[in-house]
Design an enzyme around this catalytic site. Structure first.
Site, PDB file in Angstrom:
ATOM      1  CG  ASP A 121     -16.416  15.537  -8.900  1.00  0.00           C
ATOM      2  OD1 ASP A 121     -16.142  16.058  -7.802  1.00  0.00           O
ATOM      3  OD2 ASP A 121     -16.223  14.330  -9.140  1.00  0.00           O
TER       4      ASP A 121
ATOM      5  CG  ASP B 162      -7.000  11.710  -2.016  1.00  0.00           C
ATOM      6  OD1 ASP B 162      -7.922  12.225  -1.355  1.00  0.00           O
ATOM      7  OD2 ASP B 162      -6.798  11.966  -3.217  1.00  0.00           O
TER       8      ASP B 162
END
Lengths: 199, 253
Positions: free
Chosen positions: B11, B130
């Site tokens: 990230d 997702d």
């Protein structure tokens, strides 16, 4: 060593350029046939469809230059679609002539396997291969050559059946996989090709 | 035979790694290129960089980050986060990404997948999905977006099929129920999606132990993505691969 990297259409070349630099080469992007002919080594990348790739080579008049280099045993490396374009034709783009260095037709993977082949697969060199070592290489392809052309060494892989992973003769090396994305194993292969190309 | 892949995820916010690996041998734990090189050296098969910058300025750094990582990285690199248009993807691919991953933007406008695939090829186009269960224990999942805050009502399996039909060459499938729990991947979801599409499926969300990876791969995943499992230096891709190999799963070693 200076390597002429052939710019064919929209292919993403950053990984190829970075990989060649890490291997100690000085890659230069070009679509100039004279530069490709004159360079100590030429590199044919290849992402995209067979028909579009061949159209790109023909419109830049690089097709003959490559065939001549290979016939003269001058250093050439071709990867992924680059290997496939060395064949006579491909199931991917019916009616389009390839470079015809190999008298073979490129076929699509068949059987109960993921298509495209995405990921690391085992590469097994032939006994007469000077460049390719056994190991794992990174592939991203839906089409492939089925058998090594006569008179060429190389390596095989297996994805629902055997396919050609690499074809080589002297300083001419064509890889179905991406050496620039194949970690240390791929870097070592790029270095060996640069070494034989410098001879 | 294709090996199963282990894919660490970095990230990155404003050009710096957030929640990175705390290894003492790294010069700079916040530097994405140092982390990327470390992951390659410890057995990663690929790398995903997720740009979580909140601002356009932060995202403008993403191309610099990708170029710096590409210079040292010899394995495939997927970049996601903030890609809303073909031009966004082009910048990242030119900087050195091998694939781009789109999520919310593709839900908002599925034709984005077609445009990406026609321009760069299916091998460059990853759909990140997702998915959250419609109810606990029910084998039905809906697509969620905006970091899980928005439920779309769309069926996740149907969306996976549509995304592939539109040109996605790979699916990065995150279970929103499992993500962050360290309780293992949603194996039922993985089986349902991997049976529904011909392209590779990357499992994401919930990994804490090697056994979780084994379960995901047995459930049909082609690759496993993990982030926090690597952060404390408790394990490496190579160490996990030793466990996978012992479980009869072919990996690159």
């Amino acid at each position: 060593m200076k390597v002429a990297v052939i710019r064919t259409g929209v292919a993403n070349l950053a990984s190829v350029m970075a990989g060649l630099r890490r291997a100690g080469a000085t890659p230069e992007l070009t679509d100039d046939p004279a530069a490709v002919a004159a360079a100590p080594a030429a590199f044919l990348p290849g992402v995209g469809a067979f028909g579009a790739g061949m159209a790109g080579l023909r419109s830049a008049a690089i097709d003959r230059v490559l065939v001549d280099r290979i016939a003269a045993h001058r250093p050439v490396m071709a990867i992924c679609l680059g290997l496939q374009m060395l064949a006579r034709a491909s199931e991917e783009s019916a009616g389009v002539d390839g470079l015809g260095v190999f008298d073979a037709t490129v076929t699509r993977f068949r059987g109960d396997v993921r298509i495209p082949q995405f990921g690391w697969n085992r590469v097994a060199p032939t006994a007469d291969s000077a460049l390719v070592q056994p190991g794992y290489a990174y592939f991203a392809n839906a089409f492939k050559l089925d058998a090594l052309p006569e008179g060429w060494a190389g390596a095989m892989g297996d994805h629902g059946g055997p396919f050609v992973a690499a074809v080589e003769r002297g300083p001419v090396l064509a890889c179905q996989f991406h050496p620039e994305l194949s970690g240390d194993w791929g870097q070592a292969l790029l270095r060996r090709w640069l070494e034989v190309s410098a001879c | 035979m294709l090996t199963r892949r282990i894919i660490p995820c970095l990230d990155v916010r404003d050009g710096r790694v957030v929640k990175g690996v705390r290894f003492q041998n790294l010069r700079d734990a916040g530097d994405p290129a140092d982390q990327a090189a470390h992951y390659e050296a410890t057995g990663a098969d690929e790398l995903v960089i997720l740009d979580v910058s909140a601002t356009a300025e932060g995202r403008a750094n993403a191309a610099h980050t990708v170029a710096a990582v590409r210079a040292v990285l010899g394995i495939p690199l997927t970049v996601g986060g903030g890609i809303r248009a073909v031009d966004d993807a082009a910048r990242l691919l030119e900087a050195g990404a091998d694939k781009v991953s789109v999520n919310t933007a593709a839900v908002d406008d599925p034709s984005l997948l077609t445009r990406l695939s026609e321009r760069f090829g299916a091998q460059c186009t990853v759909i990140a999905i997702d998915a959250a269960r419609r109810a606990p224990g029910v084998a039905a999942w809906e697509v969620v977006t905006h970091a899980g805050t928005r439920r779309t009502g769309m069926d996740a399996i149907a969306w996976a099929r549509e995304a592939v039909a539109r040109g996605a060459g790979e699916i990065l499938l995150t279970s929103w129920d499992q993500d962050g729990t360290r309780a293992g991947y949603d194996t039922e979801l993985l089986t349902a999606v991997s049976e529904a599409v011909p392209v590779p499926v990357i499992a994401s969300g919930g990994a804490a132990h090697a056994a979780h990876l084994v379960d995901a791969l047995h459930a049909g995943a082609d690759a496993v993505l993990a982030a926090s499992i690597f952060h404390d230096g408790e394990t490496t891709p190579s160490a996990l691969k030793a466990v996978l190999a012992a479980a009869g799963i072919e990996v690159r070693r």
